[in-house]
Design a protein around this motif. Structure first.
Motif, PDB file in Angstrom:
ATOM      1  N   MET A   1       0.750  -1.215   0.280  1.00 56.40           N
ATOM      2  CA  MET A   1       0.035   0.107  -0.085  1.00 56.40           C
ATOM      3  C   MET A   1       0.889   1.627  -0.065  1.00 56.40           C
ATOM      4  SD  MET A   1      -3.076  -0.882  -0.723  1.00 56.40           S
ATOM      5  CE  MET A   1      -3.921   1.018   0.046  1.00 56.40           C
ATOM      6  N   GLU A   2       1.461   1.266   0.425  1.00 56.25           N
ATOM      7  CA  GLU A   2       3.112   2.287   0.161  1.00 56.25           C
ATOM      8  C   GLU A   2       3.017   3.622  -0.125  1.00 56.25           C
ATOM      9  OE1 GLU A   2       5.305  -0.969   2.737  1.00 56.25           O
ATOM     10  OE2 GLU A   2       3.021  -0.209   2.544  1.00 56.25           O
ATOM     11  N   ASP A   3       3.195   2.143  -1.579  1.00 54.52           N
ATOM     12  CA  ASP A   3       3.626   1.867  -2.705  1.00 54.52           C
ATOM     13  C   ASP A   3       2.554   2.142  -3.674  1.00 54.52           C
ATOM     14  OD1 ASP A   3       6.464   1.260  -2.192  1.00 54.52           O
ATOM     15  OD2 ASP A   3       6.432  -0.022  -2.418  1.00 54.52           O
ATOM     16  N   LEU A   4       1.244   2.710  -3.694  1.00 59.07           N
ATOM     17  CA  LEU A   4       0.338   2.922  -4.677  1.00 59.07           C
ATOM     18  C   LEU A   4       0.269   3.962  -4.631  1.00 59.07           C
ATOM     19  CD1 LEU A   4      -1.588   1.567  -5.577  1.00 59.07           C
ATOM     20  CD2 LEU A   4      -2.957   0.999  -3.553  1.00 59.07           C
ATOM     21  N   GLN A   5      -0.123   4.332  -5.986  1.00 63.07           N
ATOM     22  CA  GLN A   5       0.236   6.212  -6.005  1.00 63.07           C
ATOM     23  C   GLN A   5      -1.593   5.543  -7.333  1.00 63.07           C
ATOM     24  OE1 GLN A   5       2.976   7.940  -7.510  1.00 63.07           O
ATOM     25  NE2 GLN A   5       3.935   6.569  -7.649  1.00 63.07           N
ATOM     26  N   LEU A   6      -2.758   6.354  -7.463  1.00 61.84           N
ATOM     27  CA  LEU A   6      -3.499   6.520  -8.231  1.00 61.84           C
ATOM     28  C   LEU A   6      -3.809   7.517  -8.805  1.00 61.84           C
ATOM     29  CD1 LEU A   6      -6.091   4.610  -5.423  1.00 61.84           C
ATOM     30  CD2 LEU A   6      -5.005   3.430  -7.256  1.00 61.84           C
ATOM     31  N   ASP A   7      -4.415   7.466  -9.964  1.00 62.20           N
ATOM     32  CA  ASP A   7      -4.905   8.691 -10.709  1.00 62.20           C
ATOM     33  C   ASP A   7      -6.669   8.349 -10.617  1.00 62.20           C
ATOM     34  OD1 ASP A   7      -3.834  10.651 -11.927  1.00 62.20           O
ATOM     35  OD2 ASP A   7      -3.990   9.833 -13.955  1.00 62.20           O
ATOM     36  N   LEU A   8      -7.377   9.071 -10.549  1.00 63.63           N
ATOM     37  CA  LEU A   8      -9.733   9.034 -10.362  1.00 63.63           C
ATOM     38  C   LEU A   8      -9.181   9.011 -12.213  1.00 63.63           C
ATOM     39  CD1 LEU A   8     -10.229  10.113  -7.079  1.00 63.63           C
ATOM     40  CD2 LEU A   8      -9.416   8.548  -7.549  1.00 63.63           C
ATOM     41  N   LEU A   9      -9.910   8.365 -12.557  1.00 63.52           N
ATOM     42  CA  LEU A   9     -10.057   8.227 -14.215  1.00 63.52           C
ATOM     43  C   LEU A   9     -11.805   8.602 -14.308  1.00 63.52           C
ATOM     44  CD1 LEU A   9      -7.419   6.018 -15.791  1.00 63.52           C
ATOM     45  CD2 LEU A   9      -7.598   8.687 -15.421  1.00 63.52           C
TER      46      LEU A   9
END
Length: 189
Positions: free
Chosen positions: A172-180
């Motif tokens: 989880m600490e490596d997760l980056q998200l874009d909302l599309l």
């Protein structure tokens, strides 16, 4: 000016500089979905296992991954998903073992916003930005794929730098998200 800043703190909004416009190309994906408590993590774990077992990143180092709520009925922002689906893009002829399924995504235009603080209220802010746009219209209900097993979600959460995320163990600490958010250009008469 202080009063205006106070109002904006209570009712934040996205500025044009906070939103990118991206076109997602058509793609074939392997999809995993799960329901109930913890469905997001279980669907993501199934895709992560598939990626490792198939050595997908050696075959397709440009693989992309998307997740979305696919509950029937409108999900409320901030509530946990009741059904969640995760995709990973695959080569067109690649085998997809059950219980995963193959989907064909037709592509489309999206308003993109990086989720920086794990505040999923940003979905509401992104929708408000689309609704206020002079150039783009909300295209949430336009079909962009067919899903006989689940309700076809529309807004995606894309895992940024998916290859690195998987190689680091999917932490989880490596997760980056874009909302599309799905959009279309407004027709100017």
């Amino acid at each position: 000016m202080g009063e205006l800043n106070a109002v904006e703190a209570v009712f934040p909004k996205l500025e044009d500089r906070d939103v990118r416009i991206v076109h997602l190309p058509p793609m074939t994906v392997a999809a995993a979905y799960a329901s109930g408590e913890g469905c997001e993590g279980r669907a993501l774990d199934a895709i992560t296992r598939f990626v490792a077992d198939s050595r997908l990143l050696e075959i397709k180092p440009d693989a992309r991954s998307f997740g979305f709520d696919c509950s029937k009925g409108e999900a409320k922002v901030g509530e946990p998903s009741r059904v969640y689906e995760v995709w990973v893009s695959i080569p067109e002829g690649m085998a997809v073992p059950a219980p995963l399924v193959r989907r064909t995504f037709h592509g489309g235009l999206y308003a993109a916003h990086v989720l920086r603080s794990w505040d999923f209220q940003d979905w509401r802010l992104l929708k408000d930005w689309v609704d206020a746009s002079d150039r783009y219209a909300n295209d949430w209900d336009a079909p962009r794929w067919v899903s006989p097993e689940t309700a076809a979600g529309q807004g995606f959460e894309e895992t940024l730098n998916f290859t690195n995320f998987v190689r680091k163990g999917g932490r989880m600490e490596d997760l980056q998200l874009d909302l599309l958010f799905p959009i279309r250009e407004k027709v100017v008469a």
